[in-house]
Design a protein around this motif. Structure first.
Motif, PDB file in Angstrom:
ATOM      1  N   SER A  80       0.834  -1.216   0.000  1.00 33.69           N
ATOM      2  CA  SER A  80       0.000   0.000   0.000  1.00 33.69           C
ATOM      3  C   SER A  80       0.864   1.260   0.000  1.00 33.69           C
ATOM      4  O   SER A  80       0.528   2.235  -0.681  1.00 33.69           O
ATOM      5  CB  SER A  80      -1.021  -0.007   1.143  1.00 33.69           C
ATOM      6  N   LEU A  81       2.003   1.236   0.711  1.00 37.66           N
ATOM      7  CA  LEU A  81       2.878   2.417   0.687  1.00 37.66           C
ATOM      8  C   LEU A  81       3.403   2.683  -0.724  1.00 37.66           C
ATOM      9  O   LEU A  81       3.434   3.834  -1.183  1.00 37.66           O
ATOM     10  CB  LEU A  81       4.053   2.227   1.660  1.00 37.66           C
ATOM     11  N   LEU A  89       3.193  10.444  -7.317  1.00 43.94           N
ATOM     12  CA  LEU A  89       4.014  10.820  -8.476  1.00 43.94           C
ATOM     13  C   LEU A  89       3.160  11.033  -9.727  1.00 43.94           C
ATOM     14  O   LEU A  89       3.668  11.333 -10.801  1.00 43.94           O
ATOM     15  CB  LEU A  89       5.062   9.739  -8.751  1.00 43.94           C
ATOM     16  N   GLY A  90       1.851  10.813  -9.594  1.00 49.44           N
ATOM     17  CA  GLY A  90       0.940  11.101 -10.702  1.00 49.44           C
ATOM     18  C   GLY A  90       0.532   9.879 -11.513  1.00 49.44           C
ATOM     19  O   GLY A  90      -0.058  10.017 -12.588  1.00 49.44           O
ATOM     20  N   PHE A  91       0.857   8.690 -11.049  1.00 50.06           N
ATOM     21  CA  PHE A  91       0.488   7.481 -11.790  1.00 50.06           C
ATOM     22  C   PHE A  91      -0.783   6.859 -11.228  1.00 50.06           C
ATOM     23  O   PHE A  91      -1.094   7.030 -10.047  1.00 50.06           O
ATOM     24  CB  PHE A  91       1.621   6.448 -11.716  1.00 50.06           C
ATOM     25  N   LYS A  92      -1.500   6.148 -12.094  1.00 50.26           N
ATOM     26  CA  LYS A  92      -2.617   5.348 -11.594  1.00 50.26           C
ATOM     27  C   LYS A  92      -2.016   4.071 -11.013  1.00 50.26           C
ATOM     28  O   LYS A  92      -1.286   3.352 -11.716  1.00 50.26           O
ATOM     29  CB  LYS A  92      -3.571   4.989 -12.744  1.00 50.26           C
ATOM     30  N   ALA A  93      -2.258   3.824  -9.753  1.00 49.82           N
ATOM     31  CA  ALA A  93      -1.682   2.621  -9.127  1.00 49.82           C
ATOM     32  C   ALA A  93      -2.677   2.047  -8.143  1.00 49.82           C
ATOM     33  O   ALA A  93      -3.484   2.774  -7.557  1.00 49.82           O
ATOM     34  CB  ALA A  93      -0.390   2.977  -8.401  1.00 49.82           C
ATOM     35  N   VAL A  94      -2.633   0.735  -7.963  1.00 55.34           N
ATOM     36  CA  VAL A  94      -3.524   0.086  -7.007  1.00 55.34           C
ATOM     37  C   VAL A  94      -2.750  -1.022  -6.287  1.00 55.34           C
ATOM     38  O   VAL A  94      -1.919  -1.699  -6.893  1.00 55.34           O
ATOM     39  CB  VAL A  94      -4.777  -0.489  -7.727  1.00 55.34           C
ATOM     40  N   ALA A  95      -3.007  -1.161  -4.993  1.00 59.92           N
ATOM     41  CA  ALA A  95      -2.387  -2.261  -4.239  1.00 59.92           C
ATOM     42  C   ALA A  95      -3.416  -3.371  -4.042  1.00 59.92           C
ATOM     43  O   ALA A  95      -4.561  -3.104  -3.669  1.00 59.92           O
ATOM     44  CB  ALA A  95      -1.903  -1.759  -2.879  1.00 59.92           C
TER      45      ALA A  95
END
Ligand code: ADP
Ligand code: ASP
Ligand code: MG
Length: 419
Positions: A80-81, A89-95
């Motif tokens: 999650s971190l 940083l502006g990216f689409k990200a998912v944990a």
């Protein structure tokens, strides 16, 4: 179609927020190059050790379902971190947890095997342009319960996910620049290998070299996935590729790939068994029905007439069970006593180059003799030779054997009549 890249980062690569930021830089660079990127992470630094120790303060031998619930939290923190950092940083990200990412395992806790990976959710996120961060080391079983894969198991999560996604490559980022001829932290002269065959890496991992989890190499071989081991902190280094033996360049010249040491071994000796058919079968059938794997075995004549002693090695995590079982079996076996020695280590050399080349075993034994180290047991197979020595001699033994084969390697390889 865009290519899929799986990157795995170990505990030392995720140890603090600065390192997580550095990892986010590596991941986002791959994403910006046009790869669909899946990242598998380990828990931060020594978090898992910390969780094990916490549990040990409350219970002597923590195990089972709730121990896995506890251990799985380490990877949830780091995943999650990293996702939060990538978002910043502006990216689409998912944990995703292992379970959310479709990692299914057998119904066994603490050392479960992955049985399947359902990639639907991961694919959906990738197609939506997300960087997908998955917790390593864990999955869910058929009862929807969290399971873990055994220490070091995040490598296996990464390779299994890469296999199921038909990824082009699986990069294992760690704190050394690749797979070396032996642990570079123990022997400074260790040399990095550019390539290593699946079967060699499988043996090295199984015999104690912790740079890759044994099951990850098994999975890579099964899926035909090339695994690259490389450093998070020296990105210019191309690392080591674990691959099919047929595709390797350097195979002909190399006699052995590496030397490895396993300090988590214990010797169990059942003394004074009747020298009659069926004694060995009784011992090893009982062990196998309890799921205890045995590696080296020696049967020798006992002190009293018509008796045998049988000694075998087990992993230290199986020692209590093996000892208890043998103690209970004493009467049934007609044996005199059971003795344990856990101050031992197993040192092995591995290499497909040793097939049909005489003199490798004698080279190993000479190295130990020159270093005045006694051998307690020996076992061999086509591509490996293992010896058991006193634990206090383990590092010295690795150094001596490594020096014999690697410092003097050229002369060994050149002398066609000898090695
Ligand atoms: P990670 O946290 O990235 O999973 P590990 O600690 O599990 O890293 O594995 C990397 C460590 O494996 C190295 O720091 C090194 O000390 C050890 N190691 C043991 N044998 C070898 C080997 N043959 N080549 C490289 N590293 C090895
Ligand atoms: N965090 C787990 C461990 O320390 C799994 C891994 O790092 O691969 O064993
Ligand atoms: Mg590891």
């Amino acid at each position: 179609m865009m290519s899929i890249l799986v990157q795995k980062f170990g505990g030392s690569s995720m140890a603090d927020v600065d390192k997580i930021r550095h990892v986010a830089g590596i991941v986002s660079a791959a994403h910006l190059q046009g790869n669909q990127t899946v990242v598998v992470v380990s828990a931060m630094g020594k978090t898992t050790d910390g969780l094990v120790n916490l549990a040990k303060e409350l219970t002597k031998a923590p195990q089972g379902r709730d121990f896995d619930m506890l251990l799985a939290t380490g990877e949830m923190v780091s995943a999650s971190l990293l996702a939060l950092c990538l978002q910043e940083l502006g990216f689409k990200a998912v944990a995703l947890t292992g379970g959310q990412a479709g990692v299914q395992t057998e119904n066994l806790f603490n050392r479960a095997r992955i049985t399947a990976v359902d990639t639907q959710t991961v694919h959906n996120y990738l197609n939506d342009g997300y960087i997908v961060v998955v917790t390593g080391f864990q999955g869910i079983n058929t009862l929807n319960e969290t399971t873990t894969l055994g220490r070091g198991g995040s490598d296996t999560s990464a390779v299994a996910i890469a296999g199921a996604l038909k990824a082009d490559c699986c990069d294992i980022y760690t704190d050394v620049t690749g797979v070396f001829s032996t642990d570079p932290r123990v022997v400074h002269e260790a040399v990095k290998l550019d390539e290593i065959a699946y079967i060699e890496m499988m043996e090295l991992a199984r015999l104690g070299s912790k740079v890759l989890h044994p099951r990850s190499v098994e999975a890579a071989r099964r899926w035909g996935i090339k695994v690259r081991v490389r450093s998070t902190f020296q990105l210019e280094d191309t690392g080591t590729t674990v691959m099919d033996e047929q595709d390797m360049n350097a195979m002909d010249e190399r006699v052995i790939a590496g030397v490895t040491c396993d300090k988590n071994q214990a010797l169990v000796a059942v003394l004074g068994m009747p020298d009659e058919p069926g004694s060995a079968a009784k011992v090893f059938t009982r062990l196998s029905t309890k799921g205890i794997s045995v590696d080296m075995i020696i049967q020798s004549m006992g002190k009293e007439p018509h008796t045998n002693d049988i000694a075998f090695t087990v992993n230290t995590w199986d020692l209590q069970n093996a000892q208890g079982l043998m103690d209970r079996l004493l009467g049934d076996l007609g044996a005199r006593s059971v003795e344990i020695d856990d101050k031992i280590a197993k040192i092995s050399i591995v290499g497909v180059g040793m097939i049909d080349r005489p003199g490798i075993a004698s080279g190993m034994f000479e190295a130990l003799a020159e270093a005045q180290i006694n051998i307690k047991m020996i076992s061999t197979s086509e591509i490996k030779i293992s010896v058991l020595v006193e634990k206090s001699n383990a590092d010295k033994a690795v150094q001596a054997i490594h020096a014999k084969f690697f410092v003097a390697e050229q002369s060994l390889v050149d002398s066609k009549s000898g090695y």
